[in-house]
Design a protein around this motif. Structure first.
Motif, short mmCIF file in Angstrom:
data_model
loop_
_atom_site.label_atom_id
_atom_site.label_comp_id
_atom_site.label_asym_id
_atom_site.label_seq_id
_atom_site.Cartn_x
_atom_site.Cartn_y
_atom_site.Cartn_z
N GLU A 1 0.82 -1.21 0.00
CA GLU A 1 0.00 0.00 0.00
C GLU A 1 0.86 1.26 0.00
OE1 GLU A 1 -3.31 1.62 -0.78
OE2 GLU A 1 -3.29 -0.50 -0.37
N ARG A 2 0.51 2.19 -0.89
CA ARG A 2 1.15 3.50 -1.07
C ARG A 2 2.58 3.42 -1.63
NH1 ARG A 2 -2.35 4.28 2.99
NH2 ARG A 2 -1.06 3.96 4.80
N TYR A 3 3.01 2.25 -2.08
CA TYR A 3 4.29 2.11 -2.78
C TYR A 3 3.97 1.84 -4.24
CZ TYR A 3 8.86 0.49 -4.18
OH TYR A 3 10.06 0.35 -4.83
N TRP A 4 3.90 2.93 -5.01
CA TRP A 4 3.47 2.84 -6.42
C TRP A 4 4.64 2.51 -7.32
CZ3 TRP A 4 -1.48 2.82 -7.91
CH2 TRP A 4 -2.43 3.24 -6.97
N PHE A 5 4.38 1.73 -8.32
CA PHE A 5 5.39 1.42 -9.34
C PHE A 5 4.71 1.32 -10.70
CE2 PHE A 5 3.79 -2.71 -8.09
CZ PHE A 5 3.70 -3.41 -9.28
N TRP A 6 5.51 1.46 -11.76
CA TRP A 6 5.03 1.28 -13.13
C TRP A 6 5.35 -0.14 -13.57
CZ3 TRP A 6 1.69 4.65 -14.46
CH2 TRP A 6 1.83 5.99 -14.12
N ILE A 7 4.41 -0.78 -14.21
CA ILE A 7 4.55 -2.17 -14.64
C ILE A 7 5.71 -2.36 -15.62
CG2 ILE A 7 2.90 -2.05 -16.56
CD1 ILE A 7 3.18 -4.97 -14.06
N ASP A 8 6.10 -1.29 -16.34
CA ASP A 8 7.20 -1.42 -17.31
C ASP A 8 8.57 -1.17 -16.68
OD1 ASP A 8 7.30 1.35 -16.99
OD2 ASP A 8 6.86 1.80 -19.09
N GLY A 9 8.62 -0.93 -15.36
CA GLY A 9 9.89 -0.74 -14.67
C GLY A 9 10.37 0.70 -14.60
N THR A 10 9.66 1.63 -15.24
CA THR A 10 10.00 3.04 -15.16
C THR A 10 9.86 3.51 -13.71
OG1 THR A 10 9.13 3.38 -17.40
CG2 THR A 10 9.36 5.34 -16.01
N ARG A 11 10.78 4.38 -13.26
CA ARG A 11 10.67 4.92 -11.89
C ARG A 11 9.39 5.72 -11.75
NH1 ARG A 11 15.27 8.03 -9.35
NH2 ARG A 11 13.83 7.73 -7.64
N PHE A 12 8.71 5.57 -10.64
CA PHE A 12 7.44 6.26 -10.39
C PHE A 12 7.74 7.62 -9.76
CE2 PHE A 12 3.35 7.28 -8.71
CZ PHE A 12 2.45 6.63 -9.54
N THR A 13 7.98 8.62 -10.62
CA THR A 13 8.32 9.95 -10.12
C THR A 13 7.29 11.01 -10.50
OG1 THR A 13 9.67 10.35 -12.10
CG2 THR A 13 10.80 9.49 -10.15
N TYR A 14 6.43 10.74 -11.48
CA TYR A 14 5.43 11.72 -11.89
C TYR A 14 4.45 11.95 -10.74
CZ TYR A 14 1.82 14.10 -14.55
OH TYR A 14 0.92 15.03 -15.00
N ALA A 15 4.15 13.22 -10.46
CA ALA A 15 3.30 13.52 -9.31
C ALA A 15 2.18 14.53 -9.60
CB ALA A 15 4.16 14.06 -8.17
N ASN A 16 1.98 14.94 -10.83
CA ASN A 16 0.99 15.96 -11.16
C ASN A 16 -0.39 15.34 -11.43
OD1 ASN A 16 0.11 18.56 -11.63
ND2 ASN A 16 0.65 18.51 -13.79
N TRP A 17 -0.88 14.55 -10.47
CA TRP A 17 -2.19 13.92 -10.59
C TRP A 17 -3.27 14.87 -10.07
CZ3 TRP A 17 -1.35 9.80 -13.37
CH2 TRP A 17 -0.16 9.09 -13.21
N CYS A 18 -4.52 14.50 -10.24
CA CYS A 18 -5.60 15.26 -9.62
C CYS A 18 -5.38 15.27 -8.11
CB CYS A 18 -6.95 14.63 -9.94
SG CYS A 18 -7.43 14.77 -11.66
N HIS A 19 -5.91 16.29 -7.44
CA HIS A 19 -5.73 16.44 -5.99
C HIS A 19 -6.12 15.15 -5.26
CE1 HIS A 19 -5.40 18.39 -2.15
NE2 HIS A 19 -6.61 17.97 -1.85
#
Length: 125
Positions: free
Chosen positions: A86-104
């Protein structure tokens, strides 16, 4: 219930009919109503993955691909998950999960059961 899906391939697949290029990646919207796991399996059958998001430009490119394919802002699976922890997000393709500009407040865990990412949940850009 299922969602639509958008998948991503690397540039080595040059000139893919029906795929949209953004930088060195290619994206394609599929209107199939699948679970997240089924959507990823479909992508793998095409030597691709559900889309990951690295920056705002890529996020907007993916939104345009969805709008072009669906003719509306339909909820669409992308490749993020926190199902393993929980709350440890990852991308299935192995890309680092750094994008943070999601909806509030996103990504979140609505009802304690939302472990996968989708775009356009509100139907807005």
């Amino acid at each position: 219930s299922g969602e639509h899906l958008v998948e991503k391939r690397s540039a080595c697949f040059r000139s893919l009919w029906g795929w949209t290029r953004y930088g060195n990646q290619y994206f394609h919207f599929f209107p199939n109503q699948l679970t997240w796991a089924q959507a990823q399996r479909h992508c793998q059958s095409l030597n691709a993955n559900l889309a990951s998001v690295c920056n705002l430009g890529e996020y907007q490119a993916i939104q345009r691909v969805i709008l072009s394919g669906a003719r509306s802002h339909v909820p669409t699976w992308i490749g993020g998950s926190d199902a393993q922890e929980e709350r440890y997000w990852f991308w299935i393709d192995g890309t680092r999960f750094t994008y943070a500009n999601w909806c509030h407040g996103e990504p979140n865990n609505v009802g304690g059961r939302e472990n996968c990412l989708h775009m356009n949940w509100t139907g807005k850009i």
